[in-house]
Structures are given as structure tokens and as C-alpha cells.
Design an enzyme around this catalytic site. Sequence first.
Site, PDB file in Angstrom:
ATOM      1  N   ARG A  51      12.891  10.727  61.211  1.00 31.16           N
ATOM      2  CA  ARG A  51      13.859  10.165  60.259  1.00 31.16           C
ATOM      3  C   ARG A  51      13.388   8.888  59.576  1.00 31.16           C
ATOM      4  O   ARG A  51      13.485   8.750  58.349  1.00 31.16           O
ATOM      5  CB  ARG A  51      15.199   9.846  60.950  1.00 31.16           C
ATOM      6  CG  ARG A  51      16.146  10.997  61.005  1.00 31.16           C
ATOM      7  CD  ARG A  51      16.934  10.912  62.277  1.00 31.16           C
ATOM      8  NE  ARG A  51      16.027  11.064  63.382  1.00 31.16           N
ATOM      9  CZ  ARG A  51      15.643  12.252  63.887  1.00 31.16           C
ATOM     10  NH1 ARG A  51      16.157  13.343  63.409  1.00 31.16           N
ATOM     11  NH2 ARG A  51      14.764  12.327  64.864  1.00 31.16           N
ATOM     12  N   THR A  52      12.906   7.940  60.354  1.00 27.57           N
ATOM     13  CA  THR A  52      12.636   6.626  59.758  1.00 27.57           C
ATOM     14  C   THR A  52      11.495   6.716  58.753  1.00 27.57           C
ATOM     15  O   THR A  52      11.615   6.250  57.618  1.00 27.57           O
ATOM     16  CB  THR A  52      12.329   5.599  60.865  1.00 27.57           C
ATOM     17  OG1 THR A  52      13.347   5.694  61.851  1.00 27.57           O
ATOM     18  CG2 THR A  52      12.290   4.188  60.313  1.00 27.57           C
ATOM     19  N   LYS A  80      -9.904   2.277  66.610  1.00 25.42           N
ATOM     20  CA  LYS A  80     -11.202   1.612  66.811  1.00 25.42           C
ATOM     21  C   LYS A  80     -11.017   0.179  67.277  1.00 25.42           C
ATOM     22  O   LYS A  80     -11.983  -0.579  67.376  1.00 25.42           O
ATOM     23  CB  LYS A  80     -11.991   1.610  65.497  1.00 25.42           C
ATOM     24  CG  LYS A  80     -12.219   2.973  64.899  1.00 25.42           C
ATOM     25  CD  LYS A  80     -12.859   2.813  63.503  1.00 25.42           C
ATOM     26  CE  LYS A  80     -12.604   4.023  62.638  1.00 25.42           C
ATOM     27  NZ  LYS A  80     -12.823   3.715  61.225  1.00 25.42           N
ATOM     28  N   ARG A 101       6.222   0.803  62.212  1.00 25.02           N
ATOM     29  CA  ARG A 101       6.759   1.089  63.556  1.00 25.02           C
ATOM     30  C   ARG A 101       5.631   0.921  64.553  1.00 25.02           C
ATOM     31  O   ARG A 101       4.505   1.390  64.320  1.00 25.02           O
ATOM     32  CB  ARG A 101       7.323   2.504  63.634  1.00 25.02           C
ATOM     33  CG  ARG A 101       7.658   2.906  65.073  1.00 25.02           C
ATOM     34  CD  ARG A 101       8.427   4.189  65.159  1.00 25.02           C
ATOM     35  NE  ARG A 101       9.788   4.016  64.676  1.00 25.02           N
ATOM     36  CZ  ARG A 101      10.741   4.943  64.782  1.00 25.02           C
ATOM     37  NH1 ARG A 101      10.465   6.113  65.349  1.00 25.02           N
ATOM     38  NH2 ARG A 101      11.958   4.730  64.325  1.00 25.02           N
ATOM     39  N   HIS A 129      15.562  -2.332  65.853  1.00 22.45           N
ATOM     40  CA  HIS A 129      15.395  -1.285  64.835  1.00 22.45           C
ATOM     41  C   HIS A 129      16.372  -1.607  63.706  1.00 22.45           C
ATOM     42  O   HIS A 129      17.387  -0.935  63.525  1.00 22.45           O
ATOM     43  CB  HIS A 129      15.700   0.073  65.464  1.00 22.45           C
ATOM     44  CG  HIS A 129      15.249   1.269  64.666  1.00 22.45           C
ATOM     45  ND1 HIS A 129      14.926   1.214  63.319  1.00 22.45           N
ATOM     46  CD2 HIS A 129      15.081   2.574  65.037  1.00 22.45           C
ATOM     47  CE1 HIS A 129      14.585   2.423  62.908  1.00 22.45           C
ATOM     48  NE2 HIS A 129      14.665   3.260  63.923  1.00 22.45           N
TER      49      HIS A 129
HETATM   50  N1   CP Z   1      16.535   7.160  64.410  1.00 18.80           N
HETATM   51  C1   CP Z   1      15.194   7.136  64.439  1.00 18.80           C
HETATM   52  O1   CP Z   1      14.556   6.050  64.509  1.00 18.80           O
HETATM   53  O2   CP Z   1      14.634   8.369  64.397  1.00 18.80           O
HETATM   54  P1   CP Z   1      13.059   8.661  64.350  1.00 18.80           P
HETATM   55  O3   CP Z   1      12.481   8.190  65.673  1.00 18.80           O
HETATM   56  O4   CP Z   1      12.929  10.125  64.119  1.00 18.80           O
HETATM   57  O5   CP Z   1      12.493   7.822  63.231  1.00 18.80           O
END
Ligand code: CP
Length: 311
Positions: A51-52, A80, A101, A129
Site C-alpha cells: 500500500r504505502t 554493498k 521505508r 508511520h
Molecule cells: N499500511 C501499510 O503500511 O501497508 P504496506 O506495508 O503494504 O505498505
Amino acid sequence: MRHLIDPLDFTVEETGALLDLSECIAQNPESYSETCTHKKLATLFYEPSTRTRLSFESAMLRLGGSVLGFATADSSSAAKGESVADTIRTVSCYADICAMRHPKEGAPLQAARYSRIPLINAGDGGHQHPTQTLTDLCTIRRRKGRLGDLTIGLCGDLKFGRTVHSLVKSLVRYPDVRFVLISPEELRVPDYIIGEVLRPARAAFREETSLEKAMPELDILYMTRVQRERFFNEEDYVRLKDTYILTSDKMKNARPDLAVLHPLPRVNEIALEIDDDPRAAYFEQVQNGVWVRMALIMTLLGLTGKGERTC
Ligand code: CP
């Protein structure tokens, strides 16, 4: 230049303005289709995501921009031994804005110190998040028409669930929000959330182990999965993973206007039969995630109020 690393990087007023913009975008997404022409978004994902990452990419493409990046650490020079500092210095030459991320808590903050472009924390370990929080706030506001005067149950892995930590941090800033923290003993919310977030804000909260007991009082139920990837041993994960499973039977005791949220991915904690219940809001959340990320990209690039159509 601004970054979004922590949900508190935006004030309540700025968050409200961003949610207002995302609402305008949701009403008429086509009018924003050229807002980011010639702009590039880099997505640097050192940890899996559906999703993100894809919603960021969808958001930039819908704004008329383009995207580049990597979806796994091992397909980048991190394999590396390159540091996030050197990576972001490099990516600052290629893109106008970046979503990162990383499994290590604080990595996006570290990267932001070296970045020459706005940097967005797309999830750092079990920590924060913030863009999921914007998505959650958008969904709560669209369902309830407000962000204050709500009883919110957070259920499942409150220890490792970064979406929970960010959401609580953000929601304590709204009036009369009451939290019911539903988890097994081993997965209680971290002490810092209680000592540094809930108590200083004088937020009403209680810890609870029974979802059934909490259900009748909730306006929002925020379900979470048990975060297998953050456990030290598989045995503990297997013992705890099915502690809470939301079923139609449990929903019988819920308010008719309850909204059930889940950041997804879901594993086993919401039975499929709930998907057809009008109180299920988790796929709406997915859609709202695109609108808020469009609004966020525009905001961080300073592209609001510069002639593009707003509602
Ligand atoms: N909600 C969320 O962060 O989903 P993903 O891990 O799929 O990005």
C-alpha cells in the site's frame, strides 16, 4: 524545505489543511492531474510494502509527475554497505521528493539530515508511520465528520505496531478522545507512549485484554496484525498471532455506527465475513491513502495555492 518524519511535524492546523486538500482531491482528482508535471518522486523501500509504496507512486502519477526508486534493500547499493546518508545525497540529485521505508527506527530522520529534497518517513521499524496516520485521520473524519469526541479502540499488537504509535501521538491533540488499548500483556503499548504521549496530554485511556468487553463503547475499532517480522522467536508469534479475531458474532455487540479500520495487510485478525459489513472501513482507508499522499506531495513541494484548481 520540510520533511515529514513524525506525525507531530505537522500542527493540528496544518494537518487539518492537508486533510481539507485531500478532500478536494477526492472530490475531483482529475483537476490535479498536471500539478506535479516534471516533478519526480523517489520511493526508497528497504522493507516490504504494498500500500504505502504503490499509493505514493499512484499519487505522484495522478499528479502528473513521475516515479523512480527501489522496492527492496538488496536491489540497491545498501546491499554493498552504502549508508542512508550517502543514498539520500545521491537520490537528491535524481528526484524532487522522496518517501523512505526502513526497518531501522530513526533511519528516515538520519537521512533527512543529509537530504536536499523533502523526505517522507514511510515507516521506520516499530517506531512511526506518519502517512498511515494521515490516511487514518482522513478515514475517521470522512466517516465521523470529526476527529474529537471519539472513543477509539486500538486492538492487537500495540507494542510493535508503528501505525498505532503514530495515530495515538496525533489523536491526543484533539479534544475528548478516549483510548481503549486492547492487547495481550506481552504486546502492550510501549511505556513511552503512556509516559510521554498519553499522560502529558491528559488523555483518557485504559488498557484492556478483552475485545468483547470493549466493543459496545467504541466509535472506532482500529485492528492491527501481530508483527511477525519484529518478533525474536517464532514460538511467541505463533502463540499470540490469533489472540484477537474480529467476527460477525463479536460485531453484534458493536454500535451501529462503529467504523472498523485496519492499516492492512490483514492476516487473520478480521474474518472475511466482516468485509461486507457497512461498518468495515479498511478498504476505504486504502483509497483515502492515495488522496492524502497526493495532498502531502503537493504540500511538501509547496504546490498548494499556486494556481492549480482547489475546491
Ligand atoms: N499500511 C501499510 O503500511 O501497508 P504496506 O506495508 O503494504 O505498505
